[in-house]
Design a protein around this motif. Structure first.
Motif, mmCIF file in Angstrom:
data_model
loop_
_atom_site.group_PDB
_atom_site.id
_atom_site.type_symbol
_atom_site.label_atom_id
_atom_site.label_comp_id
_atom_site.label_asym_id
_atom_site.label_seq_id
_atom_site.Cartn_x
_atom_site.Cartn_y
_atom_site.Cartn_z
ATOM 1 N N SER A 1 0.937 -1.413 -0.018
ATOM 2 C CA SER A 1 0.005 0.077 0.034
ATOM 3 C C SER A 1 0.836 1.217 0.122
ATOM 4 O O SER A 1 2.110 1.167 0.258
ATOM 5 C CB SER A 1 -0.927 -0.028 1.275
ATOM 6 O OG SER A 1 -0.121 -0.188 2.143
ATOM 7 N N TYR A 2 0.342 2.285 -0.439
ATOM 8 C CA TYR A 2 1.124 3.616 -0.758
ATOM 9 C C TYR A 2 0.502 4.508 0.557
ATOM 10 O O TYR A 2 -0.947 4.840 0.430
ATOM 11 C CB TYR A 2 0.961 4.202 -2.033
ATOM 12 C CG TYR A 2 1.767 3.201 -2.879
ATOM 13 C CD1 TYR A 2 3.061 3.024 -2.857
ATOM 14 C CD2 TYR A 2 1.132 2.103 -3.523
ATOM 15 C CE1 TYR A 2 3.868 1.901 -3.324
ATOM 16 C CE2 TYR A 2 1.738 1.121 -4.233
ATOM 17 C CZ TYR A 2 3.090 1.069 -4.145
ATOM 18 O OH TYR A 2 3.797 -0.093 -4.617
ATOM 19 N N PRO A 3 1.172 5.539 1.048
ATOM 20 C CA PRO A 3 0.810 6.404 2.010
ATOM 21 C C PRO A 3 0.198 7.671 1.616
ATOM 22 O O PRO A 3 0.486 7.938 0.385
ATOM 23 C CB PRO A 3 2.104 6.490 2.711
ATOM 24 C CG PRO A 3 3.261 6.405 1.831
ATOM 25 C CD PRO A 3 2.668 5.336 0.657
ATOM 26 N N LEU A 4 -0.338 8.316 2.348
ATOM 27 C CA LEU A 4 -1.258 9.398 2.049
ATOM 28 C C LEU A 4 -0.310 10.626 1.661
ATOM 29 O O LEU A 4 0.953 10.719 2.309
ATOM 30 C CB LEU A 4 -2.466 9.887 2.869
ATOM 31 C CG LEU A 4 -1.964 10.716 4.036
ATOM 32 C CD1 LEU A 4 -3.458 11.149 5.092
ATOM 33 C CD2 LEU A 4 -1.046 10.058 5.141
ATOM 34 N N GLN A 5 -0.722 11.592 1.119
ATOM 35 C CA GLN A 5 0.147 12.994 0.729
ATOM 36 C C GLN A 5 -1.042 14.134 1.105
ATOM 37 O O GLN A 5 -2.306 13.652 0.687
ATOM 38 C CB GLN A 5 0.818 13.033 -0.365
ATOM 39 C CG GLN A 5 1.728 12.147 -0.771
ATOM 40 C CD GLN A 5 2.428 12.404 -2.035
ATOM 41 O OE1 GLN A 5 1.933 12.120 -3.286
ATOM 42 N NE2 GLN A 5 3.776 13.086 -1.824
ATOM 43 N N SER A 6 -0.748 15.286 1.006
ATOM 44 C CA SER A 6 -1.568 16.285 0.905
ATOM 45 C C SER A 6 -2.295 16.192 -0.618
ATOM 46 O O SER A 6 -1.733 15.730 -1.682
ATOM 47 C CB SER A 6 -0.999 17.764 1.001
ATOM 48 O OG SER A 6 -0.403 18.027 -0.118
ATOM 49 N N MET A 7 -3.544 16.494 -0.610
ATOM 50 C CA MET A 7 -4.308 16.409 -2.066
ATOM 51 C C MET A 7 -3.603 17.037 -3.026
ATOM 52 O O MET A 7 -3.464 16.423 -4.125
ATOM 53 C CB MET A 7 -5.701 16.863 -1.834
ATOM 54 C CG MET A 7 -6.709 16.877 -2.914
ATOM 55 S SD MET A 7 -7.224 15.164 -3.355
ATOM 56 C CE MET A 7 -8.558 15.064 -2.369
ATOM 57 N N TRP B 1 -0.535 14.940 -3.938
ATOM 58 C CA TRP B 1 -1.252 13.575 -4.516
ATOM 59 C C TRP B 1 -1.507 13.780 -6.021
ATOM 60 O O TRP B 1 -1.274 13.005 -6.829
ATOM 61 C CB TRP B 1 -2.361 13.164 -3.585
ATOM 62 C CG TRP B 1 -2.915 11.858 -3.982
ATOM 63 C CD1 TRP B 1 -2.448 10.563 -4.121
ATOM 64 C CD2 TRP B 1 -4.322 11.781 -4.766
ATOM 65 N NE1 TRP B 1 -3.333 9.878 -4.639
ATOM 66 C CE2 TRP B 1 -4.457 10.514 -5.186
ATOM 67 C CE3 TRP B 1 -5.224 12.865 -5.215
ATOM 68 C CZ2 TRP B 1 -5.476 10.066 -6.103
ATOM 69 C CZ3 TRP B 1 -6.267 12.349 -5.929
ATOM 70 C CH2 TRP B 1 -6.444 10.984 -6.182
ATOM 71 N N ALA C 1 -0.623 15.708 -7.989
ATOM 72 C CA ALA C 1 0.590 16.065 -9.026
ATOM 73 C C ALA C 1 1.145 14.777 -9.107
ATOM 74 O O ALA C 1 1.753 14.465 -10.319
ATOM 75 C CB ALA C 1 1.632 17.094 -8.257
ATOM 76 N N ASN C 2 1.213 13.832 -8.282
ATOM 77 C CA ASN C 2 2.084 12.617 -8.291
ATOM 78 C C ASN C 2 1.145 11.446 -8.814
ATOM 79 O O ASN C 2 1.672 10.723 -9.792
ATOM 80 C CB ASN C 2 2.558 12.221 -6.961
ATOM 81 C CG ASN C 2 3.615 12.951 -6.564
ATOM 82 O OD1 ASN C 2 4.759 13.086 -7.262
ATOM 83 N ND2 ASN C 2 3.555 13.622 -5.044
ATOM 84 N N ALA C 3 -0.011 11.281 -8.369
ATOM 85 C CA ALA C 3 -0.868 10.014 -8.766
ATOM 86 C C ALA C 3 -1.110 10.031 -10.267
ATOM 87 O O ALA C 3 -0.917 8.919 -10.995
ATOM 88 C CB ALA C 3 -2.215 9.978 -8.171
ATOM 89 N N HIS D 1 1.054 10.618 -12.868
ATOM 90 C CA HIS D 1 2.166 9.731 -13.192
ATOM 91 C C HIS D 1 2.174 8.424 -13.214
ATOM 92 O O HIS D 1 2.669 7.493 -13.914
ATOM 93 C CB HIS D 1 3.399 10.354 -12.772
ATOM 94 C CG HIS D 1 3.545 11.879 -12.730
ATOM 95 N ND1 HIS D 1 3.627 12.431 -14.094
ATOM 96 C CD2 HIS D 1 3.567 12.752 -12.121
ATOM 97 C CE1 HIS D 1 3.822 13.812 -14.061
ATOM 98 N NE2 HIS D 1 3.540 14.013 -12.626
ATOM 99 N N VAL D 2 1.554 7.800 -12.002
ATOM 100 C CA VAL D 2 1.344 6.277 -11.832
ATOM 101 C C VAL D 2 0.532 5.669 -13.231
ATOM 102 O O VAL D 2 0.929 4.784 -13.818
ATOM 103 C CB VAL D 2 0.596 6.050 -10.974
ATOM 104 C CG1 VAL D 2 0.483 4.494 -10.698
ATOM 105 C CG2 VAL D 2 1.184 6.317 -9.386
ATOM 106 N N ARG D 3 -0.283 6.568 -13.932
ATOM 107 C CA ARG D 3 -0.784 6.161 -15.115
ATOM 108 C C ARG D 3 0.054 6.210 -16.268
ATOM 109 O O ARG D 3 -0.151 5.773 -17.419
ATOM 110 C CB ARG D 3 -1.994 7.130 -15.495
ATOM 111 C CG ARG D 3 -3.036 6.770 -14.391
ATOM 112 C CD ARG D 3 -4.245 8.115 -14.425
ATOM 113 N NE ARG D 3 -4.919 7.899 -15.614
ATOM 114 C CZ ARG D 3 -5.808 7.237 -15.941
ATOM 115 N NH1 ARG D 3 -6.565 6.633 -14.904
ATOM 116 N NH2 ARG D 3 -6.389 6.989 -16.882
ATOM 117 N N HIS D 4 1.078 6.742 -16.040
ATOM 118 C CA HIS D 4 2.206 6.856 -17.155
ATOM 119 C C HIS D 4 3.594 6.227 -16.977
ATOM 120 O O HIS D 4 4.729 6.661 -17.669
ATOM 121 C CB HIS D 4 2.275 8.156 -17.743
ATOM 122 C CG HIS D 4 0.985 8.707 -17.914
ATOM 123 N ND1 HIS D 4 0.172 8.456 -19.059
ATOM 124 C CD2 HIS D 4 0.260 10.020 -17.151
ATOM 125 C CE1 HIS D 4 -0.903 9.318 -19.138
ATOM 126 N NE2 HIS D 4 -1.014 9.903 -18.033
#
Lengths: 348, 348, 348
Positions: free
Chosen positions: C303-309, C312, C314-316, C318-321
């Protein structure tokens, strides 16, 4: 209770090859022995099939050829055949029609004489219950519910007032049908509860697992359509609409007003945000977060597989920095381009 | 039962514009028709509003101007107004005060005469129940519980011994208040169970959804504070402390001793590790893993959205190699730097 | 009820240092005061220990040295000692042996006279219940179940027909043992339900939390082995096999036929796909998706830990790419290699 293979084929179809003999029980392929019949669902179990001590086997045409001389029933879909045979071997327990003296039934109910209201069950006022239903111990049916024929409410099920249940529906123990949806409006310094005035409608042939919750609609109804199957510990929020013959595995959550089309399958622990639509015949992988409308049928996923804690610690930290990462790769690409250009120019 | 718009405004405030007429029901904007009133929560439903067949509409000032000649109630918060109106249209069902002859009540209880203990409900010994409570069929209240006024325990709720419930609390069907926390100490070759000797305290105006579990404290209490609202299938472990007016959506899990501040909102299926604190007015997105203390109020998220299975298979594999990835980007940056330097030097 | 420290040491072992005095209650370290005893589980609570107002403390040898003059019990494992002491202070409530006149018991049952069948409990036909069991209000035991000695079924538990429960088992409220597994075969245009004909077997010393579901096997049994401990809201599908002394935290889901070895621990909200095996002594982190067989004991996570929205968002994306990303990094490496080579060549 045992059946000859010829009797089984007479009842359920399929073709008998090899000697006709009697079987008394179904058993898993690898454990089946004398008097037992097993099924082979896939050629990948070929080895287990060859080694099986089962008296008889249910197989498809291709595998049947490899079982020369053995008793076997040949059918296009051995798994489905096994399901039908299991139903033959395990007919549902007979009803004890009538209202148990230790059940409690309210006023102005119409309950068919062929139905069973068991001990310690509670039925409210103005309830209609059709033919051959079983309301098992500890089940509670609220005022004004309308229940069709051949419905089973297993022990300790709760159906809130005013819900509608079709024919041949099963609701397993601990499930709650028609509880209030989670509707709140913020009022200066506290939450004001929005009355949930819709109903739950479970159409014909729906089955609901154990400890699942289906909330009543806020204004309109929450609807689970014909033939849909829901597993255990699933949360279905207010005004959700589940399409016909859709199957939803355990631990799934579906937020309010989401509409899932017909003949979808949803893997365990998937989560749906509210107010979206999912196209018919969509397949959602286990643990997926369905965060937006899916217009095109297909197979979707979002979850990430496990690693050893050491590897995971090394990798997971970077997920938090993918944006920085993306910028650095972009920068590298730019600089490399510049270098290449300047090199080309110096060569000219 | 129908009300004139002028009567509604008299009861609930707001301003009537257009003709005064009678409405009998609330309905969703897109389905409302004759005799029905609907609300418009946002300008994004402008088109539906214009096309609505509703007899009357609840709108804010800006939208009211676009409804010339139609009957409308103007209010700052149409959603909240709708909630109040729904309460007017759907008053809670009247109690049947008294202990049903088929309820079972233990010894030395003090139960107000205005409260209802329904058929097949069970109340233990030394229980105190205040005014106008409803203990519905199949609900079980353990020994020594103390319950305030205007509390509803819906069918098949269980409250273990010694728990304390304030005023105007609702607990929906199947929820379990005060079960043992998951406390185990490893003892050579087996788990030794740690007695869970604290209580659960549900303060005033708490509402708990269906099939939710709130474990009793190990030594101190598990506390859900005034006005907090918890949805269905939520797990609240021992010694958790939920702040005032915090709202928690379905399928959330909160591990032991975690403390969530006041006026937070938690999206569905979020998971909290144990022994952390979350600042007041924090908002947690659905599916988020809250893995550490949050000191600063704000909005937090961690979950990743779905993709088609094909894209997901292509991408997900790389999550397992991000550390290697990071090292390669670092290495690229270093080498590029070296190249640039050597190029600059060769130019000098 | 209070005990002298010398009596406690006599009963439970450990060594008394400092003055012998009486304690009446256990309390958390930071709140303990007069007449109360607390425990210190780790040197990281050293400061709280020094400031504690507790009458007496349970500590290990190292910490004992820092408590000169204070009353303390010295033991190798203070947490386990505290657990034993809690059991001394809180002995289980005495049974009320016998069948309550408001319980309902079927035909041909063998129920030990020392067991309690409480009000509004329902026991089916042909049920065997051993010595000193408690079947609490609203619990339902199906036909043909066999239950050992010293078993507690808390209020509103359901055990379906034919299940087997060993000795010293506890099942908390709302849990459902033996509901149908989610077995479906697609039959042209609808799901055909596969009869679930196996049982659930809970071996000795198993404890099951609240609102957990354990489905009966399809053909063979679902088995939870000796000493395993399961928390609340856990879904255990058909034919799962949980090893001895394995502990599983809340909100976990385990799909069908998965086999988890002995002495594993599973963190909250972990999800297991079906038909896999997990090696003995494996530890699974909270929220992990266990997507394949684990052959080697160890600790695993996904599992991956939380970040500020903001971060998140900004980062999330990229997981799609990541796949595109990986290709670009590969390309950069290639081009850089080419550049370096050409540079080397131009230098030669």
């Amino acid at each position: 209770m045992s059946y000859t293979l010829s009797y089984i084929v007479e009842q359920l179809g399929g073709e008998l090859r090899g000697p006709d003999l009697a079987v008394a029980r179904l058993a898993p392929l690898e454990r089946a022995g004398q008097g037992e019949i097993a099924f082979v669902s896939s050629p990948k179990f070929r080895r287990q099939m060859q080694e099986s001590q089962a008296e008889a086997l249910i197989v498809n045409e291709a595998l049947a050829a490899e079982l020369d001389g053995r008793s076997r029933i040949v059918t296009a879909d051995p798994y489905l055949y096994f399901a039908r045979l299991a139903t033959l071997f395990h007919p549902p327990k007979a009803l004890r029609a009538g209202i148990h003296p230790r059940a409690v039934v309210g006023e102005d109910c119409r309950i068919a004489a062929s139905s069973e209201i068991a001990a310690n069950a509670t039925v409210g006022d103005n309830v209609v219950i059709g033919e051959r239903c079983r309301i098992m111990p500890g089940a509670v049916v609220g005022d004004g519910c309308v229940i069709g024929d051949d419905v089973t409410l297993y022990p300790n099920v709760t159906v809130y007032h005013g819900c509608v249940i079709g024919n041949r529906v099963g609701v397993h123990s601990g499930s709650v049908i028609g509880g209030d949806g989670f509707g709140l409006a913020w009022d200066k310094d506290h939450w004001f509860k929005i009355p949930q005035t819709g109903r739950v409608v479970l159409e014909d042939d729906v089955e609901i697992g154990a400890n699942t919750t289906v909330d009543r609609g806020a204004l309109a109804d929450t609807v689970i359509r014909k033939g849909a199957k829901i597993d255990n510990l699933v949360q279905i929020a207010h005004n959700v609409d589940i399409g016909e013959h859709t199957a939803i595995a355990g631990c799934v959550g579906i937020a309010g007003s989401t509409k899932i089309g017909a003949r979808c399958t949803v893997g365990g622990a998937a989560m749906f945000v509210g107010h979206i639509e999912v196209a018919a015949r969509t397949h959602i992988g286990g643990g997926t977060l369905v965060s937006k409308t899916i217009k095109e049928a297909g197979t979707y996923a979002s979850s990430y597989p496990l690693q050893s804690m050491k590897d995971w610690l090394a990798n997971a930290v970077h997920v938090r920095h993918l944006d920085d990462f993306a910028k650095r790769v972009k920068q590298l690409e730019r600089e490399l381009e510049t270098l290449k250009k300047s090199k080309d120019e110096s060569h000219e």
